[in-house]
Write an enzyme that holds these catalytic residues in place. Structure first.
Site, PDB file in Angstrom:
ATOM      1  N   ASP A  23      -1.805  -2.465   1.202  1.00  0.00           N
ATOM      2  CA  ASP A  23      -1.186  -2.281  -0.112  1.00  0.00           C
ATOM      3  C   ASP A  23      -2.259  -1.965  -1.156  1.00  0.00           C
ATOM      4  O   ASP A  23      -3.260  -1.325  -0.826  1.00  0.00           O
ATOM      5  CB  ASP A  23      -0.404  -3.572  -0.460  1.00  0.00           C
ATOM      6  CG  ASP A  23       0.823  -3.299  -1.313  1.00  0.00           C
ATOM      7  OD1 ASP A  23       0.663  -2.743  -2.403  1.00  0.00           O
ATOM      8  OD2 ASP A  23       1.934  -3.650  -0.894  1.00  0.00           O
ATOM      9  N   HIS A  61       1.053  -4.513  -7.284  1.00  0.00           N
ATOM     10  CA  HIS A  61       1.991  -4.387  -6.172  1.00  0.00           C
ATOM     11  C   HIS A  61       1.546  -5.205  -4.955  1.00  0.00           C
ATOM     12  O   HIS A  61       2.329  -5.957  -4.366  1.00  0.00           O
ATOM     13  CB  HIS A  61       2.088  -2.900  -5.831  1.00  0.00           C
ATOM     14  CG  HIS A  61       3.206  -2.513  -4.920  1.00  0.00           C
ATOM     15  ND1 HIS A  61       3.061  -2.510  -3.557  1.00  0.00           N
ATOM     16  CD2 HIS A  61       4.463  -2.094  -5.171  1.00  0.00           C
ATOM     17  CE1 HIS A  61       4.194  -2.095  -3.002  1.00  0.00           C
ATOM     18  NE2 HIS A  61       5.066  -1.841  -3.962  1.00  0.00           N
ATOM     19  N   SER A  69      10.009  -2.447  -1.207  1.00  0.00           N
ATOM     20  CA  SER A  69       8.646  -3.001  -1.162  1.00  0.00           C
ATOM     21  C   SER A  69       8.657  -4.521  -1.221  1.00  0.00           C
ATOM     22  O   SER A  69       7.766  -5.163  -0.669  1.00  0.00           O
ATOM     23  CB  SER A  69       7.830  -2.507  -2.357  1.00  0.00           C
ATOM     24  OG  SER A  69       7.390  -1.200  -2.157  1.00  0.00           O
TER      25      SER A  69
END
Ligand SMILES: *[C@@H]1O[C@H](CO)[C@@H](O)[C@H](O)[C@H]1NC(C)=O
Ligand SMILES: *[C@@H]1O[C@H](CO)[C@@H](O)[C@H](O)[C@H]1NC(C)=O
Ligand SMILES: *[C@@H]1O[C@H](CO)[C@@H](O)[C@H](O)[C@H]1NC(C)=O
Ligand SMILES: *[C@@H]1O[C@H](CO)[C@@H](O)[C@H](O)[C@H]1NC(C)=O
Ligand SMILES: *[C@@H]1O[C@H](CO)[C@@H](O)[C@H](O)[C@H]1NC(C)=O
Length: 746
Positions: free
Chosen positions: A151, A220, A531
């Site tokens: 990520d 994220h 996600s």
């Protein structure tokens, strides 16, 4: 396919950027221009990884003329899980390499976009009073399991990664803690046991401003890592909303961080491949990838799965349109996103004291009083220009956009227009509430409230009939519990069937992915998307692996899919958001909504020998000629689902083998729910297991009842044991066709 992530303005930019890169790679390029290419050569030929790399250098030297040239053009050497490399090559050099016998494929590298904690209580994995027989206890909170997260990196100071109380790093761990900007070796600990970053081959301008290290500037990666395996953090909330104890699904699992995605550059597949190659070397058990779907080289994931690593991918955020599912390959788990039992009602009081309810995330208000309210029409620039909106709350109501669900672009545009015109706030009429996550990204000081069209009409009517219309927006109340209809497959969640592989049921499963509270930097934030759903499954997979160390990735997938539920707590069938809303089918949620405690004890398992994956893979990838076309049909894989996209007049039989992992002596009976228009026969329909017979093979024969062209219909097959302790259900999709040239997927 599009963004896998919150469409903040930078992400929209990213989309344009990545399609530009994409086109540049495909378009005509001058012969001297070098591009990044990925060369794949299958299983490595040497035990020693250094010898593998040396062979890559030799191969490149022979094409480029010198060792120096070879060393300067190679970007990554893949040498642990499989053999291959990424290198800067001209088109003709790439062609030359592709001709070599040991080379399976040569493709230009691409970029893909990136695609709390109420959710764990919702999944009945509550931490305060965990069920003694539940998965959390059986899986020992994920202790001993290593989850690799590919990520945007990690924010190590977050309380979610506190390692107090952890034992030493597992001795089998072979990873490393790479240092860099604002990331020292002591940022790894007993929770974050490894961290690597991948910037090679990227244009420096795309990564400047980001940390040149595993540190996460985007947020994220920290969010997804803390969702999968965050330690317990009490008193987490987003400005008081969603308050509670935040934690990951496997709160005692260890994290290995692979930063391959960059806020501006997206995720380059050359780096993703290297991260997977490294993760295989390092010894992760689970790989969690919340990133986009243009990852053509699925070869890295097949090698990871063949080595016993369960690979979990987000399914994409391009729903509710059909055939948008991403990362739709048979050996991985592809995850859809659903809502849960939390809602964010926000009270609107009109000047005549009538109150209506919208949805928002409003945690602070400049002042709580009445504001002037104006009808902004569609909130186009023209519409807003014709009335004075300065300092007012603007109703944006455009029936034309009702057909876009979710109305992402329309909401962003309307908000920007209102902001530019000096408006104080926006009341936006729309059909789907699952775009609340935009508020944090777009509104920035503007009061934003979503209402449905019914309430929008009521407000419009009030404004039209009132001399000086007013509205007061109250702070959002956070409502949790069985009063909120859930789960629903979120509108944005990408849908099947797979364009490439219609004989797969994809996605495999759905998990919470709407307004998930998890760590970002030193605080907590709501984020939405597949996600966010993906690391939920990764956390549960870690618990399953801890509870059943001998299970293969296919067994873990089977346990998840066959125990998923298709109805909610009230017995209502789960719905899928969209316009109109509909009952969810396997192309919305695969087997259904994840049920971790049931997955701990699935009864039967549909296992797959990785060799079978390779049989299929060898047929479809590269130039292999050793391929029996009949065997290459994906519905012949022993997956916990069946999709027959082309059922013609002749009956078709598919075979499945189940392995008993429940009580040694047990009897299972088949309960078939045939897809409409199809006759389905299961043979044998009774399976008896004992100490000497632990597996059984059965056939499922499909015969069309009517010859009608081209529409998928859905059914299921459930094996029910005599004690009715286990109901092992797989989803079935069948499309009858008469002609080959036309089909209907919607
Ligand atoms: C609305 O309610 C408030 C307090 O209950 C009252 O003072 C006010 O007069 C009411 N306004 C209208 C228009 O009914
Ligand atoms: C708004 O209206 C004024 C005239 O009233 C015009 O000059 C201006 O160009 C308009 N702006 C937009 C964005 O349409
Ligand atoms: C949000 O508003 C603040 C203050 O008005 C401003 O400084 C900031 O740049 C804005 N952020 C975005 C993303 O527009
Ligand atoms: C697939 O191809 C590789 C060579 O690339 C070969 O080593 C392997 O045995 C093949 N596997 C199957 C199942 O055909
Ligand atoms: C075990 O089950 C198989 C069939 O499922 C049966 O043929 C066999 O006789 C059974 N063995 C025992 C010891 O019961």
């Amino acid at each position: 396919m599009g963004s896998q992530h919150l469409p903040s303005s930078s992400m929209l930019l990213l989309l344009f950027l990545s399609s530009f890169i994409h086109m540049a790679a495909l378009g005509r390029t001058p012969s001297s221009t070098k591009l990044l290419y990925i060369v794949y050569m299958g299983e490595r030929q040497h035990e020693d990884p250094d010898l593998v790399t040396a062979s890559h250098h030799d191969m490149l030297s022979s094409v480029l003329g010198s060792k120096e040239e070879a060393l300067s053009s190679i970007v990554y050497s893949y040498k642990h899980g499989f053999s291959g490399f990424a290198a800067m090559l001209t088109e003709s050099q790439a062609h030359q390499i592709a001709e070599m016998p040991e080379v399976i494929s040569v493709k230009p590298s691409r970029s893909v976009p990136l695609l709390t904690t109420r959710s764990w209580d919702y999944l009945e994995l509550g931490y305060e009073q965990p069920q003694p027989t539940g998965l959390l206890v059986r899986g020992n909170f994920g202790d001993g399991i290593i989850i690799g997260v590919v990520d945007t990196g990690i924010w190590p100071e977050s309380r979610s990664f506190d390692d107090r109380g952890y034992g030493p790093v597992p001795s089998r761990w072979k990873g490393t803690c790479e240092v860099g900007q604002n990331f020292a070796v002591n940022h790894c600990n007993r929770k974050i046991i490894g961290a690597r970053w991948y910037a090679r081959g990227l244009d420096p301008s795309l990564i400047e401003g980001d940390y040149q290290s595993p540190r996460d500037s985007e947020g994220h990666g920290t969010h997804t890592a803390s969702t999968a395996a965050g330690s317990l953090v009490s008193d987490a909330s987003f400005h008081g909303l969603g308050a509670g104890t935040a934690r990951g699904g496997a709160p005692r699992a260890r994290l290995a961080i692979y930063k391959v995605c960059w806020a501006k550059a997206g995720c380059r597949d050359a780096g993703v491949l290297k991260a997977i190659d490294d993760a295989i070397h390092d010894g992760v058990d689970i790989l969690s990838l919340s990133l986009g779907g243009f990852l053509d080289p699925s070869f890295a994931s097949i090698h990871a799965v063949a080595k016993g690593i369960t690979v979990i991918f987000a399914g994409g955020n391009d729903g509710p349109v059909t055939q948008t599912i991403a990362n739709d390959i048979p050996w991985v788990i592809t995850v859809a996103a659903s809502t849960m039992d939390r809602s964010f009602p926000t009270l609107l009081t009109l000047g005549d004291n009538q109150t209506v309810v919208g949805q928002s995330i409003l945690y602070e208000s400049t002042d709580g009083g009445f504001k002037e309210l104006v009808d902004g029409g569609s909130c186009s620039r023209d519409d807003l220009n014709s009335s004075d909106v300065v300092g007012k709350i603007v109703l944006c109501y455009d029936p034309v956009i009702a057909k876009s669900s979710p109305p992402n672009q329309q909401f962003i545009l309307a908000t920007i227009n209102v902001q530019e015109a000096g408006g104080k706030g926006i009341i936006f009429a729309q059909y789907s509430a699952s775009i609340l996550h935009y508020i944090d990204e777009i509104c920035n000081g503007t009061v934003c409230v979503f209402v449905d069209y019914e309430i929008g009409t009521q407000i419009k009517f009030y404004v039209a009939n009132t001399r000086s219309p007013l509205v007061k927006v109250s702070l959002t109340q956070d409502m949790v519990g069985s009063g909120v209809m859930s789960p629903r497959v979120a509108a944005f969640s990408s849908r099947g069937p797979s364009l490439l592989f219609p004989d797969l049921v994809k996605p495999d499963i759905t998990a919470p992915g709407f307004l998930i509270l998890a760590a970002v930097e030193d605080s907590f934030k709501f984020e939405s998307g597949t996600s966010m759903a993906c690391p939920h499954v990764s956390g549960v997979a870690a618990l399953l692996k801890a509870a059943h160390p001998q299970w293969s990735p296919a067994a873990i997938k089977s346990a998840l899919v066959t125990t998923a539920h298709t109805a909610n707590a009230y017995g209502f069938p789960i719905e899928a958001e969209g316009v109109p809303r509909k009952l969810a089918d396997p192309f919305d949620f695969g087997g259904g909504h994840i049920d971790p405690n049931k997955a701990a004890d699935p009864g039967l398992i549909y296992d797959v020998d990785p060799e079978d994956y390779f049989k299929f893979f060898n047929c479809t990838y590269g130039s292999s000629t050793t391929c029996d076309l009949v065997d290459s049909r994906l519905y012949r894989l022993n997956l916990p689902s069946i999709s027959i996209p082309f059922l013609k007049k002749t009956p078709l039989t598919v075979w499945r083998t189940v392995t008993n992992v429940g009580d040694t002596d047990s009897i299972y009976r088949a309960i078939g729910e045939s897809p409409p228009g199809v006759d389905m026969v299961v043979e044998p329909s009774l399976l008896q297991f004992n100490a000497s017979t632990t597996t059984h093979t059965f056939g499922v024969t499909f015969t069309p009842l009517q010859m009608v062209q081209g529409d998928f219909n859905f059914g299921s097959l459930t094996w029910l044991d005599d004690g009715k302790k286990h109901a092992v259900r797989i989803p079935i999709a069948v499309r009858v066709i008469i002609h080959d040239y036309f089909s209907d997927t919607s």
